[in-house]
Design a protein around this motif. Structure first.
Motif, short mmCIF file in Angstrom:
data_model
loop_
_atom_site.label_atom_id
_atom_site.label_comp_id
_atom_site.label_asym_id
_atom_site.label_seq_id
_atom_site.Cartn_x
_atom_site.Cartn_y
_atom_site.Cartn_z
N ILE A 17 0.85 -1.19 0.00
CA ILE A 17 0.00 0.00 0.00
C ILE A 17 0.88 1.24 0.00
CG2 ILE A 17 -0.25 0.28 2.51
CD1 ILE A 17 -3.34 0.73 1.78
N SER A 18 0.41 2.30 -0.62
CA SER A 18 1.17 3.53 -0.75
C SER A 18 0.43 4.68 -0.09
CB SER A 18 1.40 3.86 -2.23
OG SER A 18 0.15 4.16 -2.86
N GLN A 19 1.14 5.77 0.14
CA GLN A 19 0.50 6.96 0.68
C GLN A 19 -0.55 7.50 -0.28
OE1 GLN A 19 0.76 7.84 3.68
NE2 GLN A 19 -0.17 9.87 3.77
N ALA A 20 -0.29 7.36 -1.57
CA ALA A 20 -1.28 7.82 -2.56
C ALA A 20 -2.58 7.03 -2.43
CB ALA A 20 -0.71 7.68 -3.97
N ARG A 21 -2.47 5.71 -2.23
CA ARG A 21 -3.68 4.89 -2.07
C ARG A 21 -4.38 5.23 -0.75
NH1 ARG A 21 -8.17 3.40 -3.39
NH2 ARG A 21 -8.85 1.23 -3.12
N ILE A 22 -3.60 5.50 0.29
CA ILE A 22 -4.19 5.91 1.57
C ILE A 22 -5.00 7.19 1.38
CG2 ILE A 22 -3.66 6.85 3.84
CD1 ILE A 22 -3.43 3.84 3.78
N ARG A 23 -4.47 8.14 0.65
CA ARG A 23 -5.20 9.39 0.41
C ARG A 23 -6.49 9.13 -0.35
NH1 ARG A 23 -3.89 14.22 1.78
NH2 ARG A 23 -1.81 14.68 2.60
N GLU A 24 -6.47 8.22 -1.30
CA GLU A 24 -7.70 7.88 -2.03
C GLU A 24 -8.74 7.29 -1.09
OE1 GLU A 24 -5.56 6.75 -6.31
OE2 GLU A 24 -6.43 5.18 -5.04
N ALA A 64 16.20 15.73 2.01
CA ALA A 64 15.19 14.75 1.62
C ALA A 64 15.69 13.92 0.44
CB ALA A 64 13.88 15.45 1.28
N GLU A 65 16.28 14.58 -0.53
CA GLU A 65 16.79 13.86 -1.70
C GLU A 65 17.97 12.96 -1.34
OE1 GLU A 65 17.65 16.94 -4.48
OE2 GLU A 65 15.55 17.19 -5.08
N ASP A 66 18.91 13.49 -0.56
CA ASP A 66 20.08 12.71 -0.18
C ASP A 66 19.69 11.48 0.65
OD1 ASP A 66 21.64 14.56 -1.47
OD2 ASP A 66 22.30 15.58 0.36
N ASP A 67 18.81 11.68 1.63
CA ASP A 67 18.42 10.57 2.50
C ASP A 67 17.64 9.51 1.73
OD1 ASP A 67 19.66 11.89 4.53
OD2 ASP A 67 17.84 12.44 5.62
N THR A 68 16.79 9.96 0.80
CA THR A 68 16.04 8.99 0.00
C THR A 68 16.97 8.18 -0.89
OG1 THR A 68 14.13 10.48 -0.03
CG2 THR A 68 14.15 8.71 -1.65
N GLU A 71 4.98 11.86 0.62
CA GLU A 71 4.05 12.79 0.00
C GLU A 71 4.63 13.38 -1.28
OE1 GLU A 71 0.99 13.56 0.47
OE2 GLU A 71 0.65 12.40 2.29
N SER A 72 5.94 13.58 -1.33
CA SER A 72 6.58 14.12 -2.52
C SER A 72 7.33 13.05 -3.29
CB SER A 72 7.55 15.24 -2.14
OG SER A 72 8.60 14.72 -1.35
N GLY A 73 7.14 11.80 -2.90
CA GLY A 73 7.90 10.72 -3.50
C GLY A 73 9.24 10.53 -2.84
N LEU A 74 9.52 11.29 -1.76
CA LEU A 74 10.78 11.23 -1.04
C LEU A 74 10.54 10.96 0.44
CD1 LEU A 74 12.40 14.48 -2.50
CD2 LEU A 74 12.95 12.14 -3.19
N VAL A 98 7.49 12.23 -10.88
CA VAL A 98 6.49 11.52 -10.09
C VAL A 98 5.49 12.51 -9.49
CG1 VAL A 98 7.74 11.59 -7.90
CG2 VAL A 98 6.19 9.70 -8.35
N ARG A 99 4.26 12.06 -9.29
CA ARG A 99 3.27 12.89 -8.61
C ARG A 99 3.29 12.58 -7.13
NH1 ARG A 99 -0.36 15.77 -11.48
NH2 ARG A 99 -0.51 15.38 -13.71
N SER A 100 2.98 13.59 -6.35
CA SER A 100 2.94 13.39 -4.90
C SER A 100 1.71 12.60 -4.52
CB SER A 100 2.90 14.75 -4.19
OG SER A 100 1.65 15.35 -4.36
N ALA A 101 1.69 12.12 -3.26
CA ALA A 101 0.53 11.38 -2.78
C ALA A 101 -0.72 12.22 -2.80
CB ALA A 101 0.79 10.86 -1.38
N SER A 102 -0.56 13.54 -2.62
CA SER A 102 -1.73 14.43 -2.62
C SER A 102 -2.13 14.87 -4.02
CB SER A 102 -1.45 15.66 -1.75
OG SER A 102 -0.29 16.33 -2.19
N GLY A 103 -1.37 14.44 -5.03
CA GLY A 103 -1.77 14.69 -6.40
C GLY A 103 -1.01 15.77 -7.14
#
Length: 243
Positions: free
Chosen positions: A95-102, A213-217, A173-176, A233-238
């Protein structure tokens, strides 16, 4: 209309459990969301209320029977006709954050909690059920996973978090992964808050957070970094993420 969670389980006493305290608990008391914990055994037809049987072809453990599960799912659909039905299983799609938002944006969700060796596969052919995993781990049952999914949904419901933006700058949320946080004291055991965070320069702070955020990801979750893909990529919030 409140968000309605229906959980099909052999252990209804496990709910609401931790969802009855803190943010989720206050939201439940306020009527922001409601819960139905349904005993799967109630849909068995024999005197022993049997819900499982030995696996076809042999092997260890027991398997939840499709006929009992189907009656339980049909009952749940009668309670919440528009709610998607999820089955918690390590064989499911992560499951992803995007699916959780849906899910959080809808009327609610029905979650089927597996036990033993899992579900008779025919239930997924006979009923519209989304197989969901919370990670590459195996639990004793689907209940802890269901609590995780519901907590992730409930915190996104309007008014549950103190500030609407609290759920925006978070991991995934931002893919990171989210940037690291610090608070007082400024120095603790010889470790000091990064100077940029004490500078008062909001542009520099934003740039530092984005870079971290980028380095840690990239270092911790190369799979996420690969999917992030240069801001495509799109964020979880769209919202579309740009560099």
């Amino acid at each position: 209309m409140s968000f309605t969670a229906t959980v099909l389980t052999l252990y209804p006493e496990m709910f609401p459990g931790p969802l009855g305290v803190s943010l989720a608990g206050r939201a439940h008391a306020a009527g922001t969301w409601s819960m139905n914990a349904v005993q799967i055994r109630d849909f068995a037809t024999d005197k022993h209320r049997t819900v499982d049987d030995t696996p076809a072809g042999g092997g260890a453990g027991m398997v939840l029977k499709p006929d009992v599960l189907a009656r339980a799912i049909d009952h749940a659909r009668g309670l919440s006709p528009d709610a998607p039905v999820l089955a918690m299983t390590p064989r499911g799609r992560p499951i992803s954050q995007a699916r959780i938002r849906e899910l959080a944006a809808g009327p609610g969700v029905t979650i089927v909690c597996g036990r033993f060796e899992g579900f008779d596969e025919r239930i997924f052919d006979g009923r519209e059920v989304e197989e969901v995993s919370v990670g590459d781990i195996v639990l004793s049952g689907g209940e802890p996973a269901a609590l995780m999914v519901l907590d992730a949904c409930i915190r996104l419901l309007p008014g549950v978090m103190g500030a609407a933006w609290s759920g925006v700058e978070e991991s995934f949320e931002s893919g990171l992964l989210e940037y690291p946080h610090y608070t007082r004291p400024v120095t603790w055991e010889g470790r000091t808050i990064p100077e940029v965070l004490r500078s008062g320069d909001h542009a520099k702070i934003a740039a530092w957070r984005k870079q971290r955020a980028e380095d840690d990801t990239r270092l911790r979750r190369p799979d996420l970094w690969d999917r992030h893909g240069d801001g495509r990529v799109r964020s979880a919030s769209g919202a579309r993420q740009e560099d």
